[in-house]
Design a protein around this motif. Structure first.
Motif, PDB file in Angstrom:
ATOM      1  N   GLY A 131       0.819  -1.220   0.000  1.00  0.00           N
ATOM      2  CA  GLY A 131       0.000   0.000   0.000  1.00  0.00           C
ATOM      3  C   GLY A 131       0.848   1.263   0.000  1.00  0.00           C
ATOM      4  O   GLY A 131       0.545   2.228  -0.708  1.00  0.00           O
ATOM      5  N   ARG A 132       1.932   1.240   0.785  1.00  0.00           N
ATOM      6  CA  ARG A 132       2.773   2.443   0.851  1.00  0.00           C
ATOM      7  C   ARG A 132       3.503   2.681  -0.464  1.00  0.00           C
ATOM      8  O   ARG A 132       3.820   3.813  -0.813  1.00  0.00           O
ATOM      9  N   LEU A 133       3.786   1.589  -1.225  1.00  0.00           N
ATOM     10  CA  LEU A 133       4.379   1.772  -2.560  1.00  0.00           C
ATOM     11  C   LEU A 133       3.336   2.354  -3.513  1.00  0.00           C
ATOM     12  O   LEU A 133       3.631   3.282  -4.270  1.00  0.00           O
ATOM     13  N   ASP A 134       2.111   1.816  -3.460  1.00  0.00           N
ATOM     14  CA  ASP A 134       1.034   2.370  -4.301  1.00  0.00           C
ATOM     15  C   ASP A 134       0.885   3.875  -4.040  1.00  0.00           C
ATOM     16  O   ASP A 134       0.676   4.653  -4.971  1.00  0.00           O
ATOM     17  N   ASP A 135       1.024   4.254  -2.752  1.00  0.00           N
ATOM     18  CA  ASP A 135       0.860   5.666  -2.370  1.00  0.00           C
ATOM     19  C   ASP A 135       1.857   6.583  -3.076  1.00  0.00           C
ATOM     20  O   ASP A 135       1.598   7.768  -3.245  1.00  0.00           O
ATOM     21  N   VAL A 160       6.929 -14.958   2.222  1.00  0.00           N
ATOM     22  CA  VAL A 160       6.540 -13.610   1.790  1.00  0.00           C
ATOM     23  C   VAL A 160       5.203 -13.244   2.434  1.00  0.00           C
ATOM     24  O   VAL A 160       4.183 -13.897   2.204  1.00  0.00           O
ATOM     25  N   LEU A 161       5.271 -12.205   3.277  1.00  0.00           N
ATOM     26  CA  LEU A 161       4.108 -11.752   4.050  1.00  0.00           C
ATOM     27  C   LEU A 161       3.692 -10.399   3.460  1.00  0.00           C
ATOM     28  O   LEU A 161       4.367  -9.387   3.681  1.00  0.00           O
ATOM     29  N   VAL A 162       2.644 -10.404   2.685  1.00  0.00           N
ATOM     30  CA  VAL A 162       2.216  -9.165   2.011  1.00  0.00           C
ATOM     31  C   VAL A 162       1.636  -8.216   3.053  1.00  0.00           C
ATOM     32  O   VAL A 162       0.651  -8.541   3.722  1.00  0.00           O
ATOM     33  N   ALA A 163       2.281  -7.043   3.203  1.00  0.00           N
ATOM     34  CA  ALA A 163       1.880  -6.101   4.255  1.00  0.00           C
ATOM     35  C   ALA A 163       1.425  -4.786   3.636  1.00  0.00           C
ATOM     36  O   ALA A 163       1.574  -4.570   2.432  1.00  0.00           O
ATOM     37  N   SER A 164       0.847  -3.941   4.496  1.00  0.00           N
ATOM     38  CA  SER A 164       0.307  -2.651   4.053  1.00  0.00           C
ATOM     39  C   SER A 164      -0.792  -2.874   3.013  1.00  0.00           C
ATOM     40  O   SER A 164      -0.890  -2.152   2.012  1.00  0.00           O
ATOM     41  N   ILE A 165      -1.603  -3.887   3.271  1.00  0.00           N
ATOM     42  CA  ILE A 165      -2.740  -4.194   2.393  1.00  0.00           C
ATOM     43  C   ILE A 165      -3.841  -3.171   2.666  1.00  0.00           C
ATOM     44  O   ILE A 165      -4.171  -2.901   3.822  1.00  0.00           O
ATOM     45  N   ARG A 166      -4.391  -2.623   1.599  1.00  0.00           N
ATOM     46  CA  ARG A 166      -5.382  -1.554   1.781  1.00  0.00           C
ATOM     47  C   ARG A 166      -6.755  -1.908   1.218  1.00  0.00           C
ATOM     48  O   ARG A 166      -7.714  -1.186   1.473  1.00  0.00           O
ATOM     49  N   ASN A 167      -6.833  -2.955   0.387  1.00  0.00           N
ATOM     50  CA  ASN A 167      -8.117  -3.244  -0.269  1.00  0.00           C
ATOM     51  C   ASN A 167      -8.187  -4.706  -0.711  1.00  0.00           C
ATOM     52  O   ASN A 167      -7.165  -5.404  -0.739  1.00  0.00           O
ATOM     53  N   PRO A 168      -9.399  -5.172  -1.083  1.00  0.00           N
ATOM     54  CA  PRO A 168      -9.565  -6.574  -1.489  1.00  0.00           C
ATOM     55  C   PRO A 168      -8.750  -6.969  -2.721  1.00  0.00           C
ATOM     56  O   PRO A 168      -8.391  -8.141  -2.861  1.00  0.00           O
ATOM     57  N   ILE A 169      -8.440  -6.017  -3.593  1.00  0.00           N
ATOM     58  CA  ILE A 169      -7.664  -6.371  -4.797  1.00  0.00           C
ATOM     59  C   ILE A 169      -6.248  -6.811  -4.401  1.00  0.00           C
ATOM     60  O   ILE A 169      -5.695  -7.757  -4.971  1.00  0.00           O
ATOM     61  N   HIS A 170      -5.679  -6.152  -3.397  1.00  0.00           N
ATOM     62  CA  HIS A 170      -4.360  -6.591  -2.905  1.00  0.00           C
ATOM     63  C   HIS A 170      -4.415  -8.059  -2.462  1.00  0.00           C
ATOM     64  O   HIS A 170      -3.504  -8.837  -2.742  1.00  0.00           O
ATOM     65  N   VAL A 171      -5.485  -8.422  -1.760  1.00  0.00           N
ATOM     66  CA  VAL A 171      -5.609  -9.803  -1.244  1.00  0.00           C
ATOM     67  C   VAL A 171      -5.758 -10.774  -2.406  1.00  0.00           C
ATOM     68  O   VAL A 171      -5.095 -11.824  -2.461  1.00  0.00           O
ATOM     69  N   ALA A 182      -0.885 -13.087   3.850  1.00  0.00           N
ATOM     70  CA  ALA A 182      -1.327 -11.691   3.683  1.00  0.00           C
ATOM     71  C   ALA A 182      -1.706 -11.202   5.072  1.00  0.00           C
ATOM     72  O   ALA A 182      -2.452 -11.894   5.781  1.00  0.00           O
ATOM     73  N   THR A 183      -1.177 -10.045   5.475  1.00  0.00           N
ATOM     74  CA  THR A 183      -1.635  -9.494   6.750  1.00  0.00           C
ATOM     75  C   THR A 183      -2.631  -8.387   6.438  1.00  0.00           C
ATOM     76  O   THR A 183      -2.341  -7.443   5.695  1.00  0.00           O
ATOM     77  N   ILE A 184      -3.846  -8.583   6.957  1.00  0.00           N
ATOM     78  CA  ILE A 184      -4.997  -7.826   6.461  1.00  0.00           C
ATOM     79  C   ILE A 184      -5.660  -7.050   7.599  1.00  0.00           C
ATOM     80  O   ILE A 184      -5.957  -7.627   8.652  1.00  0.00           O
ATOM     81  N   PRO A 185      -5.919  -5.745   7.402  1.00  0.00           N
ATOM     82  CA  PRO A 185      -6.673  -5.008   8.427  1.00  0.00           C
ATOM     83  C   PRO A 185      -8.097  -5.572   8.543  1.00  0.00           C
ATOM     84  O   PRO A 185      -8.649  -6.084   7.558  1.00  0.00           O
ATOM     85  N   TYR A 186      -8.685  -5.446   9.737  1.00  0.00           N
ATOM     86  CA  TYR A 186     -10.038  -5.987   9.974  1.00  0.00           C
ATOM     87  C   TYR A 186     -11.041  -5.426   8.971  1.00  0.00           C
ATOM     88  O   TYR A 186     -11.873  -6.157   8.435  1.00  0.00           O
ATOM     89  N   LYS A 187     -10.915  -4.119   8.689  1.00  0.00           N
ATOM     90  CA  LYS A 187     -11.850  -3.467   7.762  1.00  0.00           C
ATOM     91  C   LYS A 187     -11.813  -4.155   6.388  1.00  0.00           C
ATOM     92  O   LYS A 187     -12.850  -4.382   5.747  1.00  0.00           O
ATOM     93  N   VAL A 188     -10.627  -4.516   5.933  1.00  0.00           N
ATOM     94  CA  VAL A 188     -10.507  -5.174   4.614  1.00  0.00           C
ATOM     95  C   VAL A 188     -11.056  -6.604   4.685  1.00  0.00           C
ATOM     96  O   VAL A 188     -11.666  -7.091   3.737  1.00  0.00           O
ATOM     97  N   MET A 189     -10.871  -7.270   5.845  1.00  0.00           N
ATOM     98  CA  MET A 189     -11.459  -8.617   5.984  1.00  0.00           C
ATOM     99  C   MET A 189     -12.970  -8.541   5.781  1.00  0.00           C
ATOM    100  O   MET A 189     -13.559  -9.387   5.108  1.00  0.00           O
ATOM    101  N   LEU A 190     -13.602  -7.522   6.369  1.00  0.00           N
ATOM    102  CA  LEU A 190     -15.052  -7.379   6.218  1.00  0.00           C
ATOM    103  C   LEU A 190     -15.416  -7.081   4.761  1.00  0.00           C
ATOM    104  O   LEU A 190     -16.426  -7.580   4.255  1.00  0.00           O
ATOM    105  N   GLN A 191     -14.568  -6.310   4.078  1.00  0.00           N
ATOM    106  CA  GLN A 191     -14.822  -6.032   2.648  1.00  0.00           C
ATOM    107  C   GLN A 191     -14.743  -7.306   1.817  1.00  0.00           C
ATOM    108  O   GLN A 191     -15.454  -7.470   0.837  1.00  0.00           O
ATOM    109  N   LEU A 192     -13.857  -8.239   2.243  1.00  0.00           N
ATOM    110  CA  LEU A 192     -13.716  -9.506   1.507  1.00  0.00           C
ATOM    111  C   LEU A 192     -14.992 -10.339   1.602  1.00  0.00           C
ATOM    112  O   LEU A 192     -15.350 -11.064   0.682  1.00  0.00           O
TER     113      LEU A 192
END
Ligand code: E4P
Length: 214
Positions: A131-135, A160-171, A182-192
């Motif tokens: 996510g920080r690279l996308d930024d 490889v642990l994908v971090a700074s995930i911001r949205n379902p497309i990253h997952v 993938a380490t996923i914020p709770y908000k994104v888990m709900l979006q999934l």
């Protein structure tokens, strides 16, 4: 693909765990600060909720300080993985911790070469921040693809642990690429979980069910 939850909020961890979505947890100093609670108190509670790798970050910038923190954190529970930043001092700490069988998660990775160095030092996990690279207008997921290729070329054990995930497309992309975690914020888990057609379908079935003679 393993799902870690990227939070220090134990209520979020409990809710995601109840849905069967938590294989592990990642925290960082910013996430801990958000809770307003002491760091070790949170870590000690998390290990009682989740039986899987729990990343706790060292905040020293010198190797000796990192080693001291890592030895202490890993003594709290066998599931603790110590997060170490991707610096020269950090790589030195990871090399020593690897020899001591202390698991590490090398964090703040932004290039394939950094990931190669972490693997050579014996990191258990590498955390590239997509996510920080996308930024900053770099495609974060391209980094994941390159790291996976490099690790496969040389059969490194580092995951490889994908971090700074911001949205379902990253997952979705992480899973298609075969990332280990993938380490996923709770908000994104709900979006999934959510799909509008699921909601529409449930409503239609409920409406039709009312028409069935009782
Ligand atoms: C990873 O372990 C970090 O805690 C996290 O993914 C950073 O995410 P952010 O860039 O959204 O802060």
């Amino acid at each position: 693909m393993k799902f870690f939850i990227d939070t220090a909020d134990v209520n979020e961890i409990k809710k995601a765990h109840a849905m069967g979505l938590v294989d592990g947890v990642t925290t960082n100093p910013s996430l801990v600060a958000k809770t307003g609670r002491p760091f070790e108190e949170i870590i000690k509670e998390i290990v009682t909720i989740v039986d899987g790798p729990i990343s706790a970050e060292a905040t020293s910038t010198d190797t000796e300080g990192m080693l001291k923190e890592a030895r202490h954190l890993s003594s709290i529970h066998e599931n603790i993985v110590v997060k170490i930043p991707l610096t020269a001092e950090g790589l030195q700490a990871v090399t020593t911790l690897h020899k001591e069988n202390i698991k590490t998660n090398v964090t703040l990775c932004f290039s394939p070469n950094q990931a190669l160095l972490a693997a050579k030092a014996g990191a258990t996990y590498i955390s590239p921040f997509v996510g920080r690279l996308d930024d900053v207008a770099h495609v974060g997921m391209d980094l994941i693809e390159q790291i996976l290729n490099i690790y496969e070329n040389y059969e490194f054990d580092t995951q490889v642990l994908v971090a700074s995930i911001r949205n379902p497309i990253h997952v979705n992309e992480a899973a298609l690429m075969g990332a280990h975690v993938a380490t996923i914020p709770y908000k994104v888990m709900l979006q999934l979980v959510k799909h509008p057609l699921t909601d529409v379908g449930i409503q239609k079935f409920l409406d039709d069910w009312k028409k069935v003679p009782k």
